[in-house]
Scaffold this active site. Structure first.
Site, PDB file in Angstrom:
ATOM      1  N   SER A   1       6.496  35.980 -17.449  1.00 35.46           N
ATOM      2  CA  SER A   1       5.399  36.157 -16.502  1.00 35.46           C
ATOM      3  C   SER A   1       4.473  37.281 -16.963  1.00 35.46           C
ATOM      4  O   SER A   1       3.868  37.188 -18.023  1.00 35.46           O
ATOM      5  CB  SER A   1       5.951  36.397 -15.094  1.00 35.46           C
ATOM      6  OG  SER A   1       4.938  36.340 -14.117  1.00 35.46           O
ATOM      7  N   GLN A   2       4.379  38.393 -16.217  1.00 35.20           N
ATOM      8  CA  GLN A   2       3.575  39.526 -16.680  1.00 35.20           C
ATOM      9  C   GLN A   2       4.021  39.951 -18.073  1.00 35.20           C
ATOM     10  O   GLN A   2       3.190  40.256 -18.940  1.00 35.20           O
ATOM     11  CB  GLN A   2       3.711  40.694 -15.713  1.00 35.20           C
ATOM     12  CG  GLN A   2       3.015  41.960 -16.186  1.00 35.20           C
ATOM     13  CD  GLN A   2       3.213  43.110 -15.215  1.00 35.20           C
ATOM     14  OE1 GLN A   2       2.338  43.395 -14.410  1.00 35.20           O
ATOM     15  NE2 GLN A   2       4.358  43.765 -15.280  1.00 35.20           N
TER      16      GLN A   2
ATOM     17  N   HIS B   1       8.175  28.820 -11.138  1.00 39.19           N
ATOM     18  CA  HIS B   1       7.959  30.003 -11.969  1.00 39.19           C
ATOM     19  C   HIS B   1       9.234  30.529 -12.627  1.00 39.19           C
ATOM     20  O   HIS B   1       9.154  31.356 -13.529  1.00 39.19           O
ATOM     21  CB  HIS B   1       7.304  31.093 -11.129  1.00 39.19           C
ATOM     22  CG  HIS B   1       6.735  32.225 -11.935  1.00 39.19           C
ATOM     23  ND1 HIS B   1       5.862  32.028 -12.981  1.00 39.19           N
ATOM     24  CD2 HIS B   1       6.935  33.569 -11.856  1.00 39.19           C
ATOM     25  CE1 HIS B   1       5.541  33.204 -13.514  1.00 39.19           C
ATOM     26  NE2 HIS B   1       6.179  34.139 -12.854  1.00 39.19           N
TER      27      HIS B   1
ATOM     28  N   ASP C   1       4.845  25.414 -11.766  1.00 39.10           N
ATOM     29  CA  ASP C   1       4.683  26.861 -11.571  1.00 39.10           C
ATOM     30  C   ASP C   1       3.498  27.131 -10.639  1.00 39.10           C
ATOM     31  O   ASP C   1       2.355  26.819 -10.955  1.00 39.10           O
ATOM     32  CB  ASP C   1       4.446  27.519 -12.934  1.00 39.10           C
ATOM     33  CG  ASP C   1       4.607  29.027 -12.910  1.00 39.10           C
ATOM     34  OD1 ASP C   1       4.442  29.624 -11.838  1.00 39.10           O
ATOM     35  OD2 ASP C   1       4.890  29.590 -13.987  1.00 39.10           O
TER      36      ASP C   1
ATOM     37  N   TYR D   1       6.147  41.070 -13.138  1.00 39.83           N
ATOM     38  CA  TYR D   1       5.300  41.797 -12.187  1.00 39.83           C
ATOM     39  C   TYR D   1       6.144  42.480 -11.113  1.00 39.83           C
ATOM     40  O   TYR D   1       7.005  41.866 -10.484  1.00 39.83           O
ATOM     41  CB  TYR D   1       4.342  40.811 -11.540  1.00 39.83           C
ATOM     42  CG  TYR D   1       3.236  41.425 -10.726  1.00 39.83           C
ATOM     43  CD1 TYR D   1       2.048  41.814 -11.334  1.00 39.83           C
ATOM     44  CD2 TYR D   1       3.353  41.605  -9.358  1.00 39.83           C
ATOM     45  CE1 TYR D   1       1.004  42.365 -10.607  1.00 39.83           C
ATOM     46  CE2 TYR D   1       2.327  42.149  -8.614  1.00 39.83           C
ATOM     47  CZ  TYR D   1       1.159  42.531  -9.236  1.00 39.83           C
ATOM     48  OH  TYR D   1       0.135  43.069  -8.503  1.00 39.83           O
TER      49      TYR D   1
END
Length: 324
Positions: A185-186, A300, A271, A90
């Site tokens: 992540s994203q 994360h 996370d 992100y």
């Protein structure tokens, strides 16, 4: 750092029913067939490196709009290669051409997709998102166009990601039957969505994935982009169901049962950005063969370099890097 979500045992048991739109498959079939994109373009880049050849990539994405990327190839590789298509976290753009060389060093073709509107470096060349979004959207990307699936930002970004996977299979240096998708992540959420929407994907490696069980993510995430939805709904108190209905179309856990390629997941139990329970929902619902690496004491950042070695060993066994 305290445990902020479910325990590991509870995550294994957590299997909620998700709201799946009745027209989900029709929506994505129509989205991906809406235009006939032209071929990708590849321009050689002189990076000063001698073991990796790099190309500046432009792929027609959503609406045929140009999306930038990098392609890395091992300099002396013979024959069609396995390829890793990588989607980014992100707020991150494709960066500079020499930043991500791991997969090319391992003998793979490596195609990196810029994230429209998220790139920050003028030196690297960034991808614009030319679509306006209504007033009242909070800073960030998760609530852009969030009142309607047709205008949702992630509809465009997921379409871009599918187009990159297809572009990889069409490149002459790539074995079309050995294209894997990955991301952190994203990027992990995008990889899951692509695996669900593109049956040509041969493997998927979602790492601490975002965009999974989004409603719960909004409820329990301690920091990160899910909070944008909270801030939006503080302003627009009457739009909760409308917002979550829109986000269900781009929720990777909702899409996950449609994916059949072998998968290697990673989840971090501390996370605070992508709560582990949300990632487990995507893992539980995933439609293909799957393996999981759990990082019990990581936030994360997840497994970082240690997990990269896990991915390499897993992908080498599944696909191999060079000519077969």
């Amino acid at each position: 750092m305290p445990l902020t979500d479910l325990t590991l045992a509870d995550c294994w048991a957590y299997r909620p029913d998700l709201d799946v739109p009745a027209d989900l498959d029709a929506f994505w079939a129509r989205t991906l067939a809406a235009d006939e994109p032209g071929p990708a373009a590849y321009e050689p880049v002189d990076t000063g490196l001698v073991q990796v050849r790099t190309f500046d990539v432009t792929v027609p994405g959503y609406g045929g709009e140009p999306v930038r990327g990098w392609l890395h190839l091992p300099a002396n590789a013979d024959g069609p290669l396995s390829c890793v298509v990588e989607y980014l976290g992100y707020g991150r753009g494709r960066g500079l051409p020499h930043e991500k060389l791991f997969w090319a060093a391992a003998g793979y073709a490596h195609l990196i997709m810029d994230s429209r509107g998220q790139g920050w470096s003028a030196a690297s060349g960034s991808t614009a998102d030319p679509h306006p979004y209504p007033a009242g959207t909070v800073p960030g990307f998760l609530t852009r166009g969030v009142t309607d699936p047709e205008t949702c930002y992630y509809r465009r970004l997921i379409t871009d990601a599918v187009r990159f996977a297809r572009a990889a299979r069409e490149h002459p240096a790539v074995d079309a039957d050995r294209v894997a998708v990955t991301g952190i992540s994203q990027g992990g959420g995008l990889a899951l969505a692509v695996a669900a929407l593109d049956p040509g994907v041969a493997a998927v490696m979602p790492d601490v994935p975002f965009l999974c069980d989004i409603r719960r993510g909004v409820q329990v995430a301690g920091r990160g982009p899910y909070g944008e939805v909270t801030e939006y709904l503080k302003l627009h108190r009457d739009r909760g169901e409308q917002v979550f209905r829109t986000l269900s179309y781009v929720d990777a856990a909702v899409l996950a049962p449609r994916a059949t390629a072998p998968a290697l997941f990673s989840i971090a139990m501390l996370d605070q950005v992508c709560p582990p329970s949300t990632c487990f929902v995507a893992y539980h619902r995933y439609g293909g063969e799957k393996e999981l690496r759990v990082y019990e004491f990581n936030d994360h950042e997840g497994g970082e370099a240690a997990h990269q070695l896990e991915q390499l060993a897993w992908l080498n066994k599944l696909l191999g890097s060079g000519t077969r």
